[in-house]
Design a protein around this motif. Structure first.
Motif, PDB file in Angstrom:
ATOM      1  N   LYS A  17      81.500  57.978  47.850  1.00 14.93           N
ATOM      2  CA  LYS A  17      81.185  59.030  48.819  1.00 14.93           C
ATOM      3  C   LYS A  17      82.289  60.099  48.792  1.00 14.93           C
ATOM      4  O   LYS A  17      81.994  61.293  48.747  1.00 14.93           O
ATOM      5  CB  LYS A  17      81.076  58.406  50.212  1.00 14.93           C
ATOM      6  CG  LYS A  17      79.962  58.997  51.059  1.00 14.93           C
ATOM      7  CD  LYS A  17      79.807  58.269  52.384  1.00 14.93           C
ATOM      8  CE  LYS A  17      78.757  57.191  52.360  1.00 14.93           C
ATOM      9  NZ  LYS A  17      77.379  57.715  52.424  1.00 14.93           N
ATOM     10  N   ARG A  20      81.849  62.109  45.708  1.00 11.71           N
ATOM     11  CA  ARG A  20      80.726  63.045  45.803  1.00 11.71           C
ATOM     12  C   ARG A  20      81.098  64.298  46.603  1.00 11.71           C
ATOM     13  O   ARG A  20      80.797  65.422  46.205  1.00 11.71           O
ATOM     14  CB  ARG A  20      79.532  62.324  46.450  1.00 11.71           C
ATOM     15  CG  ARG A  20      78.347  63.178  46.772  1.00 11.71           C
ATOM     16  CD  ARG A  20      77.043  62.380  46.778  1.00 11.71           C
ATOM     17  NE  ARG A  20      77.044  61.247  47.698  1.00 11.71           N
ATOM     18  CZ  ARG A  20      76.743  61.322  48.994  1.00 11.71           C
ATOM     19  NH1 ARG A  20      76.456  62.494  49.528  1.00 11.71           N
ATOM     20  NH2 ARG A  20      76.739  60.248  49.757  1.00 11.71           N
ATOM     21  N   TYR A  21      81.799  64.084  47.734  1.00  8.75           N
ATOM     22  CA  TYR A  21      82.160  65.242  48.553  1.00  8.75           C
ATOM     23  C   TYR A  21      83.214  66.099  47.872  1.00  8.75           C
ATOM     24  O   TYR A  21      83.202  67.323  47.995  1.00  8.75           O
ATOM     25  CB  TYR A  21      82.658  64.782  49.931  1.00  8.75           C
ATOM     26  CG  TYR A  21      81.514  64.452  50.861  1.00  8.75           C
ATOM     27  CD1 TYR A  21      80.698  65.460  51.363  1.00  8.75           C
ATOM     28  CD2 TYR A  21      81.240  63.144  51.219  1.00  8.75           C
ATOM     29  CE1 TYR A  21      79.645  65.169  52.195  1.00  8.75           C
ATOM     30  CE2 TYR A  21      80.175  62.838  52.063  1.00  8.75           C
ATOM     31  CZ  TYR A  21      79.386  63.860  52.551  1.00  8.75           C
ATOM     32  OH  TYR A  21      78.340  63.575  53.374  1.00  8.75           O
ATOM     33  N   GLU A  24      81.592  68.410  45.544  1.00  6.65           N
ATOM     34  CA  GLU A  24      81.003  69.557  46.251  1.00  6.65           C
ATOM     35  C   GLU A  24      82.060  70.608  46.595  1.00  6.65           C
ATOM     36  O   GLU A  24      81.833  71.799  46.432  1.00  6.65           O
ATOM     37  CB  GLU A  24      80.302  69.090  47.534  1.00  6.65           C
ATOM     38  CG  GLU A  24      78.879  68.645  47.268  1.00  6.65           C
ATOM     39  CD  GLU A  24      78.188  68.106  48.510  1.00  6.65           C
ATOM     40  OE1 GLU A  24      78.443  68.608  49.628  1.00  6.65           O
ATOM     41  OE2 GLU A  24      77.402  67.156  48.344  1.00  6.65           O
ATOM     42  N   TYR A 102      66.450  58.885  35.402  1.00  9.55           N
ATOM     43  CA  TYR A 102      67.329  59.343  36.485  1.00  9.55           C
ATOM     44  C   TYR A 102      68.495  60.104  35.852  1.00  9.55           C
ATOM     45  O   TYR A 102      69.377  59.521  35.236  1.00  9.55           O
ATOM     46  CB  TYR A 102      67.801  58.081  37.203  1.00  9.55           C
ATOM     47  CG  TYR A 102      68.653  58.252  38.422  1.00  9.55           C
ATOM     48  CD1 TYR A 102      68.377  59.207  39.384  1.00  9.55           C
ATOM     49  CD2 TYR A 102      69.729  57.406  38.643  1.00  9.55           C
ATOM     50  CE1 TYR A 102      69.154  59.318  40.519  1.00  9.55           C
ATOM     51  CE2 TYR A 102      70.503  57.497  39.776  1.00  9.55           C
ATOM     52  CZ  TYR A 102      70.216  58.463  40.707  1.00  9.55           C
ATOM     53  OH  TYR A 102      70.996  58.552  41.825  1.00  9.55           O
ATOM     54  N   SER A 198      65.909  47.458  52.778  1.00  2.86           N
ATOM     55  CA  SER A 198      66.181  48.779  53.319  1.00  2.86           C
ATOM     56  C   SER A 198      64.987  49.262  54.153  1.00  2.86           C
ATOM     57  O   SER A 198      65.140  49.790  55.260  1.00  2.86           O
ATOM     58  CB  SER A 198      66.463  49.732  52.155  1.00  2.86           C
ATOM     59  OG  SER A 198      66.611  51.049  52.586  1.00  2.86           O
TER      60      SER A 198
ATOM     61  N   PRO B 179      70.877  62.135  46.995  1.00  2.17           N
ATOM     62  CA  PRO B 179      72.321  61.865  47.112  1.00  2.17           C
ATOM     63  C   PRO B 179      73.005  62.821  48.082  1.00  2.17           C
ATOM     64  O   PRO B 179      73.893  63.575  47.714  1.00  2.17           O
ATOM     65  CB  PRO B 179      72.817  62.057  45.670  1.00  2.17           C
ATOM     66  CG  PRO B 179      71.857  63.030  45.072  1.00  2.17           C
ATOM     67  CD  PRO B 179      70.536  62.816  45.738  1.00  2.17           C
ATOM     68  N   VAL B 180      72.595  62.734  49.329  1.00  2.00           N
ATOM     69  CA  VAL B 180      73.054  63.644  50.376  1.00  2.00           C
ATOM     70  C   VAL B 180      73.169  62.837  51.668  1.00  2.00           C
ATOM     71  O   VAL B 180      72.332  61.984  51.937  1.00  2.00           O
ATOM     72  CB  VAL B 180      71.988  64.746  50.626  1.00  2.00           C
ATOM     73  CG1 VAL B 180      72.394  65.645  51.784  1.00  2.00           C
ATOM     74  CG2 VAL B 180      71.738  65.566  49.382  1.00  2.00           C
ATOM     75  N   ASP B 181      74.219  63.080  52.442  1.00  2.03           N
ATOM     76  CA  ASP B 181      74.280  62.506  53.786  1.00  2.03           C
ATOM     77  C   ASP B 181      73.669  63.515  54.740  1.00  2.03           C
ATOM     78  O   ASP B 181      74.258  64.566  54.983  1.00  2.03           O
ATOM     79  CB  ASP B 181      75.735  62.213  54.182  1.00  2.03           C
ATOM     80  CG  ASP B 181      76.350  61.155  53.279  1.00  2.03           C
ATOM     81  OD1 ASP B 181      75.676  60.152  53.012  1.00  2.03           O
ATOM     82  OD2 ASP B 181      77.494  61.342  52.835  1.00  2.03           O
ATOM     83  N   LYS B 183      72.576  65.518  57.945  1.00  5.28           N
ATOM     84  CA  LYS B 183      73.144  65.774  59.265  1.00  5.28           C
ATOM     85  C   LYS B 183      72.027  66.331  60.138  1.00  5.28           C
ATOM     86  O   LYS B 183      71.630  67.475  59.971  1.00  5.28           O
ATOM     87  CB  LYS B 183      74.316  66.753  59.144  1.00  5.28           C
ATOM     88  CG  LYS B 183      75.483  66.113  58.399  1.00  5.28           C
ATOM     89  CD  LYS B 183      76.692  67.012  58.264  1.00  5.28           C
ATOM     90  CE  LYS B 183      77.864  66.252  57.662  1.00  5.28           C
ATOM     91  NZ  LYS B 183      77.851  66.227  56.180  1.00  5.28           N
ATOM     92  N   ASN B 192      69.485  55.365  54.202  1.00  5.52           N
ATOM     93  CA  ASN B 192      69.808  55.922  52.890  1.00  5.52           C
ATOM     94  C   ASN B 192      69.755  54.872  51.785  1.00  5.52           C
ATOM     95  O   ASN B 192      70.172  53.736  51.996  1.00  5.52           O
ATOM     96  CB  ASN B 192      71.238  56.485  52.898  1.00  5.52           C
ATOM     97  CG  ASN B 192      71.387  57.675  53.826  1.00  5.52           C
ATOM     98  OD1 ASN B 192      70.652  58.653  53.698  1.00  5.52           O
ATOM     99  ND2 ASN B 192      72.303  57.579  54.777  1.00  5.52           N
ATOM    100  N   HIS B 194      71.423  55.164  48.353  1.00  9.26           N
ATOM    101  CA  HIS B 194      72.222  56.017  47.472  1.00  9.26           C
ATOM    102  C   HIS B 194      72.477  55.290  46.161  1.00  9.26           C
ATOM    103  O   HIS B 194      73.430  54.528  46.028  1.00  9.26           O
ATOM    104  CB  HIS B 194      73.533  56.390  48.151  1.00  9.26           C
ATOM    105  CG  HIS B 194      73.383  57.463  49.198  1.00  9.26           C
ATOM    106  ND1 HIS B 194      74.325  57.725  50.151  1.00  9.26           N
ATOM    107  CD2 HIS B 194      72.393  58.361  49.423  1.00  9.26           C
ATOM    108  CE1 HIS B 194      73.922  58.733  50.919  1.00  9.26           C
ATOM    109  NE2 HIS B 194      72.753  59.128  50.496  1.00  9.26           N
TER     110      HIS B 194
END
Lengths: 214, 214
Positions: A17, A20-21, A24, A102, A198, B179-181, B183, B192, B194
């Motif tokens: 995580k 990933r951020y 960005e 993918y 899930s 692949p996004v959290d 909000k 999720n 992921h």
């Protein structure tokens, strides 16, 4: 599965995580970031983030924060993303085909070498440029190509047995999409994606919500 | 997301596993089971299992154990599997198609009502009997059909915006494969999956293992 360090799995699961951020931030041309800012965008507390990153040696500087590119590269190294992995997919059904196609998969260094199935209807199909091979050929294929990761997209029945075959061929990791908890000898890494579990989490939460409204 | 009971998410995530193992016992014609036996097959401790099940009222009897069928039915009720759910899939790529064709999905009461995409290449395709509709139609579709669950199989870009649209249409839950959290305002349930984070956990563990061998 035996672990080789004392980094907790909870920390391990937060690292992708952060990675990933940071990508960005990089894409947005941001050069440095504080743990407070990382906290705001990731939702983890700043102290949690500092503590997690400190497991791997300190990256940040008091009063400066983290250099985004440096931390992104370092996390990539820690996550083992600086090399490629040889993979095969067992099960050429919908899930197997989705994984094969993918894009993120190959982009991240996971290289698909072959696809296998036991159904005559699927054997011979071309998926992502690979001819689906009969499952009987999997042992030789793994040994000849030095395959490291086996991806199980098989139905519940038979999955345990196939997983045992992979272990006998010294595969090092299994990414398991079958709704089965594999019981395997030795040191193979098992990562499960249990879609049904899930999904049932959603139905549980919906049910809970409705009950409380009564 | 606001929760409506104080059952911890750790307990919630173990319930589908119990449910799955109980179905296997049922299929094997086994009528009752002790917490010790459940412990042996699930890998959780017997006291953990008793404690988890006690969150929902006691099911077992001292010295007798659990009635498999009764416990299976009860867990099904607790998991909200005694009704059907109206769902749509946004994103008719490989992942969206895999979910649409995932037999377990409809078997468990999740009924697919429609598929949406924004690509002219995919709009009009037939997936699992549903014509892929343009994303512009999603708001009306949700309202007209009383859709409860939105499944996001979209690329990273645009997913947040689509999720906001779903929330504005009062969807109650989102199963997110992007692949996004997300909000989101309000009380929407977000679950999720992921895949990239799951995959990076494997590469981390492989890397860790190699480093320790050096």
């Amino acid at each position: 599965m035996e672990r080789f360090s004392n980094i907790s799995m909870a920390v391990v699961r937060r690292l992708p995580k952060y990675h990933r951020y940071l990508r960005e931030l990089l894409n947005n041309g941001i050069g440095r970031v504080s743990s407070q800012e990382l906290s705001r965008i990731t939702g983890f507390t700043a102290s949690q983030i500092r503590q997690d990153l400190n497991c791997f040696g300190g990256f940040g500087q008091q009063g400066y924060g983290y250099n985004v590119e440096e931390l992104y590269q370092e996390l990539g190294n820690i996550l083992g993303l600086n090399r490629t992995y040889k993979t095969i997919i067992i099960g050429a059904g919908n899930v197997g085909r989705a994984i094969a196609n993918y894009t993120f998969f190959e982009e991240s260094g996971f290289k698909l070498y072959g696809m296998f199935d036991n159904s005559p209807k699927k054997i011979g199909d071309i998926v992502k440029g690979h001819k689906v091979l009969p499952i009987e050929q999997v042992e030789n294929f793994i040994k000849e190509n030095g395959i490291e990761i086996g991806i199980l997209c098989t139905p519940k029945e038979g999955t345990q047995k196939i997983a045992e075959t992979l272990v006998n061929c010294n595969i090092t990791a299994i990414w398991n999409f079958a709704p089965v908890d594999l019981k395997l000898e030795g040191n193979v890494i098992i990562e499960n994606v249990h879609l049904s579990e899930s999904l049932f989490t959603i139905s549980f939460l919906l049910k809970e919500r409705e009950d409380m409204k009564k």
